[in-house]
Write a protein that holds these residues in place. Structure first.
Motif, PDB file in Angstrom:
ATOM      1  N   ARG A 208     -22.498  19.552 -37.674  1.00  0.00           N
ATOM      2  CA  ARG A 208     -21.351  20.642 -37.745  1.00  0.00           C
ATOM      3  C   ARG A 208     -21.001  21.212 -36.395  1.00  0.00           C
ATOM      4  NH1 ARG A 208     -23.692  21.806 -42.776  1.00  0.00           N
ATOM      5  NH2 ARG A 208     -24.516  23.771 -41.837  1.00  0.00           N
ATOM      6  N   LEU A 209     -22.325  21.354 -35.744  1.00  0.00           N
ATOM      7  CA  LEU A 209     -22.081  21.890 -34.283  1.00  0.00           C
ATOM      8  C   LEU A 209     -21.409  20.814 -33.244  1.00  0.00           C
ATOM      9  CD1 LEU A 209     -25.575  23.843 -33.856  1.00  0.00           C
ATOM     10  CD2 LEU A 209     -23.216  24.999 -33.928  1.00  0.00           C
ATOM     11  N   SER A 210     -21.614  19.630 -33.478  1.00  0.00           N
ATOM     12  CA  SER A 210     -21.034  18.555 -32.634  1.00  0.00           C
ATOM     13  C   SER A 210     -19.683  18.351 -32.598  1.00  0.00           C
ATOM     14  CB  SER A 210     -21.528  17.225 -32.913  1.00  0.00           C
ATOM     15  OG  SER A 210     -21.123  16.794 -34.027  1.00  0.00           O
ATOM     16  N   LYS A 211     -18.963  19.033 -33.650  1.00  0.00           N
ATOM     17  CA  LYS A 211     -17.528  18.884 -34.018  1.00  0.00           C
ATOM     18  C   LYS A 211     -17.084  17.310 -34.091  1.00  0.00           C
ATOM     19  CE  LYS A 211     -16.224  23.309 -33.033  1.00  0.00           C
ATOM     20  NZ  LYS A 211     -17.466  23.911 -32.807  1.00  0.00           N
ATOM     21  N   GLU A 212     -17.964  16.435 -34.639  1.00  0.00           N
ATOM     22  CA  GLU A 212     -17.626  15.202 -34.844  1.00  0.00           C
ATOM     23  C   GLU A 212     -16.920  15.209 -36.026  1.00  0.00           C
ATOM     24  OE1 GLU A 212     -17.787  12.603 -32.868  1.00  0.00           O
ATOM     25  OE2 GLU A 212     -19.351  12.983 -31.419  1.00  0.00           O
ATOM     26  N   SER A 219     -23.717  10.058 -31.535  1.00  0.00           N
ATOM     27  CA  SER A 219     -24.388   9.252 -30.733  1.00  0.00           C
ATOM     28  C   SER A 219     -25.864  10.059 -30.280  1.00  0.00           C
ATOM     29  CB  SER A 219     -23.789   8.889 -29.494  1.00  0.00           C
ATOM     30  OG  SER A 219     -23.576  10.325 -28.757  1.00  0.00           O
ATOM     31  N   TYR A 220     -26.763   8.998 -29.930  1.00  0.00           N
ATOM     32  CA  TYR A 220     -28.066   9.516 -29.126  1.00  0.00           C
ATOM     33  C   TYR A 220     -27.704  10.534 -27.907  1.00  0.00           C
ATOM     34  CZ  TYR A 220     -32.576   9.462 -26.697  1.00  0.00           C
ATOM     35  OH  TYR A 220     -33.687   9.832 -26.240  1.00  0.00           O
ATOM     36  N   SER A 221     -26.814  10.098 -26.879  1.00  0.00           N
ATOM     37  CA  SER A 221     -26.567  10.806 -25.920  1.00  0.00           C
ATOM     38  C   SER A 221     -25.934  12.380 -26.074  1.00  0.00           C
ATOM     39  CB  SER A 221     -25.620  10.013 -24.864  1.00  0.00           C
ATOM     40  OG  SER A 221     -24.530   9.581 -25.619  1.00  0.00           O
ATOM     41  N   LYS A 222     -25.208  12.228 -27.277  1.00  0.00           N
ATOM     42  CA  LYS A 222     -24.707  13.562 -27.700  1.00  0.00           C
ATOM     43  C   LYS A 222     -25.698  14.435 -28.253  1.00  0.00           C
ATOM     44  CE  LYS A 222     -21.032  16.300 -28.819  1.00  0.00           C
ATOM     45  NZ  LYS A 222     -19.685  15.960 -29.512  1.00  0.00           N
ATOM     46  N   LEU A 260     -34.699  12.700 -32.048  1.00  0.00           N
ATOM     47  CA  LEU A 260     -34.552  11.955 -30.613  1.00  0.00           C
ATOM     48  C   LEU A 260     -35.578  10.929 -30.330  1.00  0.00           C
ATOM     49  CD1 LEU A 260     -33.176  15.064 -28.497  1.00  0.00           C
ATOM     50  CD2 LEU A 260     -32.089  12.838 -28.975  1.00  0.00           C
ATOM     51  N   SER A 261     -36.840  11.286 -30.907  1.00  0.00           N
ATOM     52  CA  SER A 261     -37.884  10.509 -30.637  1.00  0.00           C
ATOM     53  C   SER A 261     -37.920   9.105 -31.544  1.00  0.00           C
ATOM     54  CB  SER A 261     -39.153  11.325 -31.058  1.00  0.00           C
ATOM     55  OG  SER A 261     -39.465  12.301 -30.131  1.00  0.00           O
ATOM     56  N   VAL A 262     -37.523   9.433 -32.850  1.00  0.00           N
ATOM     57  CA  VAL A 262     -37.460   8.322 -33.564  1.00  0.00           C
ATOM     58  C   VAL A 262     -36.078   7.132 -33.186  1.00  0.00           C
ATOM     59  CG1 VAL A 262     -36.909   7.529 -35.960  1.00  0.00           C
ATOM     60  CG2 VAL A 262     -38.215   9.278 -35.627  1.00  0.00           C
ATOM     61  N   MET A 263     -35.148   7.735 -32.733  1.00  0.00           N
ATOM     62  CA  MET A 263     -33.945   7.074 -32.382  1.00  0.00           C
ATOM     63  C   MET A 263     -34.328   6.485 -31.142  1.00  0.00           C
ATOM     64  SD  MET A 263     -30.795   9.690 -33.085  1.00  0.00           S
ATOM     65  CE  MET A 263     -29.327   8.376 -32.539  1.00  0.00           C
ATOM     66  N   ALA A 266     -36.747   3.517 -32.034  1.00  0.00           N
ATOM     67  CA  ALA A 266     -36.249   2.536 -32.762  1.00  0.00           C
ATOM     68  C   ALA A 266     -34.928   1.765 -32.213  1.00  0.00           C
ATOM     69  CB  ALA A 266     -35.542   2.987 -34.235  1.00  0.00           C
ATOM     70  N   ASN A 267     -34.802   2.152 -30.835  1.00  0.00           N
ATOM     71  CA  ASN A 267     -33.495   1.502 -30.033  1.00  0.00           C
ATOM     72  C   ASN A 267     -32.159   2.083 -30.848  1.00  0.00           C
ATOM     73  OD1 ASN A 267     -34.983   0.867 -27.984  1.00  0.00           O
ATOM     74  ND2 ASN A 267     -35.487  -0.966 -29.054  1.00  0.00           N
ATOM     75  N   ILE A 268     -32.114   3.235 -31.508  1.00  0.00           N
ATOM     76  CA  ILE A 268     -30.696   3.663 -32.267  1.00  0.00           C
ATOM     77  C   ILE A 268     -29.977   4.261 -31.488  1.00  0.00           C
ATOM     78  CG2 ILE A 268     -30.115   5.239 -34.152  1.00  0.00           C
ATOM     79  CD1 ILE A 268     -32.632   4.509 -35.743  1.00  0.00           C
ATOM     80  N   LYS A 269     -28.793   3.760 -31.303  1.00  0.00           N
ATOM     81  CA  LYS A 269     -27.819   4.509 -30.312  1.00  0.00           C
ATOM     82  C   LYS A 269     -26.990   5.745 -31.164  1.00  0.00           C
ATOM     83  CE  LYS A 269     -27.275   0.456 -27.397  1.00  0.00           C
ATOM     84  NZ  LYS A 269     -28.103  -0.415 -28.155  1.00  0.00           N
ATOM     85  N   ASP A 270     -26.775   5.286 -32.659  1.00  0.00           N
ATOM     86  CA  ASP A 270     -25.808   6.323 -33.402  1.00  0.00           C
ATOM     87  C   ASP A 270     -26.563   6.408 -34.600  1.00  0.00           C
ATOM     88  OD1 ASP A 270     -23.223   6.248 -31.958  1.00  0.00           O
ATOM     89  OD2 ASP A 270     -23.540   4.022 -32.019  1.00  0.00           O
TER      90      ASP A 270
END
Length: 293
Positions: A208-212, A219-222, A260-263, A266-270
């Protein structure tokens, strides 16, 4: 038909009352009432392996209130589950007995694997692309449940004693983090592309805070930039400036770190955030128990 779900977690206790709808053979449910009480049972359970008299009394009072609401709403069936904190408290069974005697509710202390099965019984996978690989990441106050899906089938699932309250209380162990990394390496890293599915109150709040837009992935970067932004505020300012609830403002940081650690491992981008959790899974479990599917 009306069902109730009670999730007695390490950070908060939730009651969901839902109306069951049947349309052309398809059963769904509409959330009628959702109440969340931040009891923080994990503070006692993880530090002392025992619920104090005050925490136990507060839990019994909460269950008495929930029982009154269940009666007033004329609920047809209910299910109450307790997770990580009650699993670790040596007086958990004793408190369960008190709840039965004083509130008239049956509370089941569920093991990690059963907790994961209940969460994923919300049938999120039915709306997913069967050709993709997904790692479900459910982060609670006391544990993190990981389940890997490929071609719509669950390939592996495990519960780890890593959670937000446990981290805040410095009760997470390095070997448990290593176990989680090893699970991911063994099961998820063999796939080239893995998408994340995040459940739990913290990832819902972060989304909700991300406003997506609803349905879009985070995304991982977001998520990383949100973690850095939130972490730049003091606890006091996360409450007063950012407007986070007091019981959310501290746990949201370690929750970010777990996701973030799990992503990363596991090379998860989204990561997709379908806004469902334990209480949704409990309602779905009740639907299946009563042969309404």
């Amino acid at each position: 038909m009306r069902y109730a779900a009670i999730d007695t977690g390490s950070n908060a206790v939730r009651l969901l009352i839902a109306d069951i709808k049947e349309n052309n053979g398809t059963v769904s449910f509409k959330k009628e009432t959702l109440i969340r009480v931040p009891l923080r049972l994990g503070d006692d359970a993880f530090l002392h392996k025992h619920l104090s008299q005050k925490k136990a009394d507060d839990l019994v009072k909460t269950m008495l209130a929930f029982k009154s609401l269940i009666d007033v709403y004329k609920v047809d069936d209910y299910m109450a589950c307790a997770t990580s904190a009650m699993r670790e408290a040596d007086n958990g069974p004793e408190v369960v007995k008190r709840i039965k005697e004083e509130a008239g509710l049956d509370l089941e202390i569920v093991h990690g694997s059963r907790e994961a099965n209940i969460i994923y019984s919300s049938h999120m996978e039915q709306s997913l692309d069967k050709s993709k690989n997904y790692l479900y990441i459910d982060v609670g106050g006391g544990s993190t449940e990981l389940s890997l899906f490929s071609q719509g089938e669950m390939l592996a699932s495990q519960s780890f004693n890593i959670g937000t309250i446990r981290i805040l209380d410095n009760q997470d162990k390095e070997e448990t983090w290593d176990e989680m990394n090893e699970f991911i390496k063994q099961h998820a890293r063999k796939f080239k592309n893995v998408y994340g599915i995040g459940t739990g109150g913290n990832i819902n709040k972060l989304f909700r805070l991300s406003k997506e837009k609803e349905g879009d992935a985070l995304s991982y970067s977001k998520l990383k930039s949100m973690h850095n932004y939130l972490n730049s505020f003091s606890l006091k300012d996360r409450i007063n400036v950012l407007g986070l609830n007091q019981d959310r403002a501290d746990v949201i940081i370690p929750a970010c770190e777990i996701y973030l650690s799990v992503m990363k491992w596991a090379n998860i981008k989204d990561i997709y955030v379908p806004s469902v959790g334990m209480v949704d899974g409990i309602i779905q479990t009740l639907i299946e128990k009563n042969n309404l599917r």
